[in-house]
Design a protein around this motif. Structure first.
Motif, short mmCIF file in Angstrom:
data_model
loop_
_atom_site.label_atom_id
_atom_site.label_comp_id
_atom_site.label_asym_id
_atom_site.label_seq_id
_atom_site.Cartn_x
_atom_site.Cartn_y
_atom_site.Cartn_z
N UNK A 1 0.90 -1.21 -0.01
CA UNK A 1 0.07 0.02 0.06
C UNK A 1 0.84 1.19 -0.17
N UNK A 2 2.12 1.11 0.21
CA UNK A 2 2.98 2.34 0.17
C UNK A 2 3.09 3.23 1.06
N UNK A 3 2.75 2.68 2.52
CA UNK A 3 2.50 3.36 3.59
C UNK A 3 3.39 3.06 4.71
N UNK B 1 5.29 15.42 -0.03
CA UNK B 1 4.64 16.35 0.66
C UNK B 1 4.92 16.09 2.14
N UNK B 2 5.32 15.00 2.65
CA UNK B 2 5.91 14.65 3.97
C UNK B 2 4.57 15.09 4.96
N UNK B 3 3.43 15.09 4.57
CA UNK B 3 2.51 15.34 5.91
C UNK B 3 1.89 14.12 5.96
N UNK B 4 1.45 14.15 7.35
CA UNK B 4 0.71 12.81 7.71
C UNK B 4 -0.41 12.47 6.97
N UNK C 1 0.66 7.35 13.90
CA UNK C 1 0.63 8.35 12.66
C UNK C 1 0.98 7.59 11.62
N UNK C 2 0.28 7.81 10.53
CA UNK C 2 0.52 7.24 9.08
C UNK C 2 1.04 8.00 8.17
N UNK D 1 3.90 7.75 17.70
CA UNK D 1 4.05 8.92 18.03
C UNK D 1 4.55 9.23 19.51
N UNK D 2 4.25 8.45 20.38
CA UNK D 2 4.67 8.42 21.83
C UNK D 2 3.78 9.53 22.42
N UNK D 3 2.84 9.96 21.88
CA UNK D 3 2.16 11.06 22.69
C UNK D 3 0.48 10.63 22.83
N UNK D 4 -0.01 10.61 21.59
CA UNK D 4 -1.47 10.74 21.51
C UNK D 4 -2.03 9.30 20.55
N UNK D 5 -0.96 8.38 20.26
CA UNK D 5 -1.37 7.27 19.31
C UNK D 5 -0.24 7.04 18.04
#
Length: 461
Positions: free
Chosen positions: A221-223, A242-245, A234-235, A228-232
Motif C-alpha cells: 500500500x506504500x505506507x 509532501x511529507x505530511x501525515x 501516525x501514518x 508517536x509516543x504522545x496520543x497514538x
C-alpha cells in the motif's frame, strides 16, 4: 476515554486463542514464524520458542543470554529455495544469532553467531522477504547509529554488504523496499531515511512530526505507521514528497512517554498498537476509526506486539512485563477476516474415496478371474474359488467403520455370483457380457456401500 470503550464493546471480532506464561522478568521481542506455527519471544532470559497449536515450549540450544546479552529484537526468515524457517535475533551486546530446526532431533540449533561492530545494542532488524535470492538479506540497526546489511549464505556464513553510520539518528526500525533499498526510522529525532541498497547512500530524508517509538511498513500500500509516543499512531506515505501525515489514530493520552510497538494486520486493513493502560488498540486503517480494544491486562504497559497474516486469518500477539518476580504473560488473538484458503493436505473424505477405489480395483481383478474360471471350468472348485476371492476382499477393508460394509458387500457379491450361475443355465452369455454385467453391478454395490458408510458416520440429529 469512555468513547473508546463504547466503540470497542460494539465491535468484537478478535477472539482470545491462548495465553502463555513465560518465566522471564522482561520480554522485548516477539515474532511469529511465516507458517504461523511457532512463536519466538526474547528478553532478559534469552529466547524461548513455543508451538502455537499445542501451547508447548520447543527445545532450543541457544542458552547464552548471560554472555550475549538481553534479546532486543527478532524476526523469522525463509531460506530459499527450500523455504526453511530460520529465526534471527539481536541482543543488547551486539550479537546477531540465527536458529534453525534440526531435521534429526527437531531442536532449534544455532547455525550462525556473530558480534557486530563494537558490541553496541542491536535495536532493530528486518529481512528482505521480496528477494528471490538463495542468500538471506538482513538489515540491522544499532545503538551507535550504524545501519548495515548482511547476507546469510546457503552455508550459514554471514557476509557484509555495507555498513554506514548515520549523522544524528539512532535507528529504531528498519525495513526493505522492493529494490533492496532500506527504510530507516530514527528514535529520538523522528527522521525517516531511505538508503541505497548497494552502498548505503542516503536517497531521501525528512522528519516526521513526532518522536518515533516504533514503525511498521506496508510495501503493497506504500505506507508506514509510527508510534508517536504522545496520543497514538501516525501514518505516512513512503514516497510522498509532501511529507505530511495521512492520518492519526488517536488513543487515550498515555500516562508516560515510552515506545510502543505498532503493526499492520489483515493485509494492511487494520493498524494495531500497544498502550500503557493494558489494552491493544485495533484501528481501521482507511477510516481511522477504532474498531476494537483487546484486553491484555487490567492496566500497565503493553509495549511489545506482533501480527501475522496467514490464509485469511490475522493473529495479534501482545505481552506485558512481569510484576515483581512473577511470570510474563503473552496473549494471542485471532480473527478470520477472509475465507480460509483450501488446504493442500488431502481431506479424510479424499482418503476414504481413494481407499474405496483401491478396494474396488482389487475386487474387479479377483471377480474377473473368478468369471474366467467359471466360463471354462465346472464343479465345486469354482464355487470355492469365488467364495475365497470375495472373502479375500476383507484384508483391504482395514478402517473400522468399513467392517459392516465389508460383510454386506461380500454376501451380496456371492449372491450375485450364484444368481448369475442359475441364469447361465437358461441363457448362455460370452465372457465379455458377463464381465460387463458384473462391473455394472459392482459399481451399484459400491455406491450403496458408500451411502451406508455415510449413514454410519453422519446420523440424523
Amino acid at each position: 476515554m469512555s468513547s473508546f470503550w463504547i466503540k470497542a464493546k460494539s465491535n468484537k471480532h478478535y477472539k482470545l486463542l491462548t495465553r502463555l506464561s513465560v518465566p522471564s522478568r522482561s520480554v522485548h521481542a516477539l515474532a511469529i514464524s511465516n507458517d504461523g506455527q511457532v512463536l519466538a519471544c526474547g528478553g532478559t532470559e534469552g529466547v524461548k520458542l513455543w508451538d502455537i497449536n499445542s501451547r508447548k515450549e520447543l527445545a532450543c540450544s541457544s542458552h547464552h543470554h548471560e554472555s550475549q546479552g538481553t534479546v532486543s529484537c527478532a524476526a523469522w526468515t525463509l531460506t530459499r529455495p527450500t523455504t526453511v524457517e530460520t529465526l534471527c535475533y539481536g541482543t543488547g551486546l551486539g550479537y546477531i544469532v540465527f536458529l534453525r530446526r534440526s531435521v534429526i532431533d527437531k531442536r532449534f540449533q544455532e547455525i550462525c553467531v556473530r558480534m557486530l561492530g563494537s558490541g553496541f545494542e542491536i535495536t532493530c532488524l528486518s529481512w528482505d522477504s521480496t528477494s528471490s535470492e538463495a542468500n538471506t538479506r538482513i538489515a540491522v540497526g544499532m545503538r551507535d547509529k550504524i545501519v548495515q546489511v548482511l547476507l546469510l549464505n546457503t552455508n550459514s556464513q554471514l557476509q557484509s554488504v555495507f555498513a554506514v553510520r548515520l549523522d544524528n539518528t539512532v535507528p529504531k526500525s528498519v525495513a526493505f523496499a522492493d529494490n533492496y533499498d532500506i527504510y530507516v526510522f530514527g528514535l529520538y529525532d523522528g527522521k525517516f531515511i531511505k538508503l541505497e541498497g548497494k552502498d548505503g547512500t542516503v536517497v531521501r530524508e525528512f522528519s516526521c512530526q513526532s518522536v518515533i517509538g516504533h514503525a511498521a511498513v506496508n510495501l503493497k500500500r506504500g505506507i508506514f505507521v509510527v508510534d508517536n509516543v504522545t496520543d497514538g499512531f501516525t501514518m505516512y506515505c513512503l514516497e510522498d514528497e509532501g511529507e505530511e501525515p495521512v492520518r492519526t489514530f488517536t488513543t487515550a493520552v498515555p500516562s508516560m512517554s515510552v515506545p510502543k510497538q505498532v503493526a499492520f494486520g489483515e493485509e494492511g486493513r487494520v493498524v494495531a498498537g500497544g498502550s500503557d493502560n493494558g489494552l491493544v488498540y485495533v484501528f481501521d486503517r482507511k477510516a481511522g476509526e477504532l474498531l476494537e480494544t483487546l484486553h491484555h491486562a487490567n492496566g500497565g504497559l503493553v509495549q511489545t506486539i506482533v501480527t501475522r497474516d496467514l490464509n485469511g486469518r490475522c493473529t495479534i500477539t501482545s505481552i506485558s512485563p512481569a510484576q515483581g518476580r512473577g511470570n510474563t504473560t503473552i496473549k494471542l488473538w485471532t480473527y478470520d477476516y477472509a475465507p480460509r484458503k483450501a488446504s493442500k493436505t488431502p481431506s479424510k473424505d479424499y482418503w476414504w474415496l481413494w481407499h474405496m477405489l483401491m478396494i474396488l480395483t482389487q475386487v474387479l481383478i479377483l471377480l474377473s478371474t473368478s468369471i474366467f474360471l467359471a466360463a471354462n471350468y465346472k464343479g465345486g472348485f469354482i464355487d470355492r474359488a469365488v467364495t475365497w476371492s470375495v472373502d479375500h476382499i476383507h484384508q483391504y477393508m482395514t478402517p473400522p467403520p468399513m467392517a459392516k460394509v465389508a460383510d454386506d458387500f461380500s454376501r451380496r457379491a456371492i449372491n450375485e455370483y450364484l444368481n448369475m450361475e442359475c441364469r447361465k443355465e437358461r441363457h448362455t452369455k460370452n465372457d465379455i457380457d458377463i464381465l460387463s454385467e458384473l462391473a455394472g453391478k459392482l459399481m451399484e454395490l459400491a455406491i450403496e456401500a458408500g451411502g451406508d458408510l455415510d449413514d454410519q458416520e453422519h446420523p440424523e440429529q
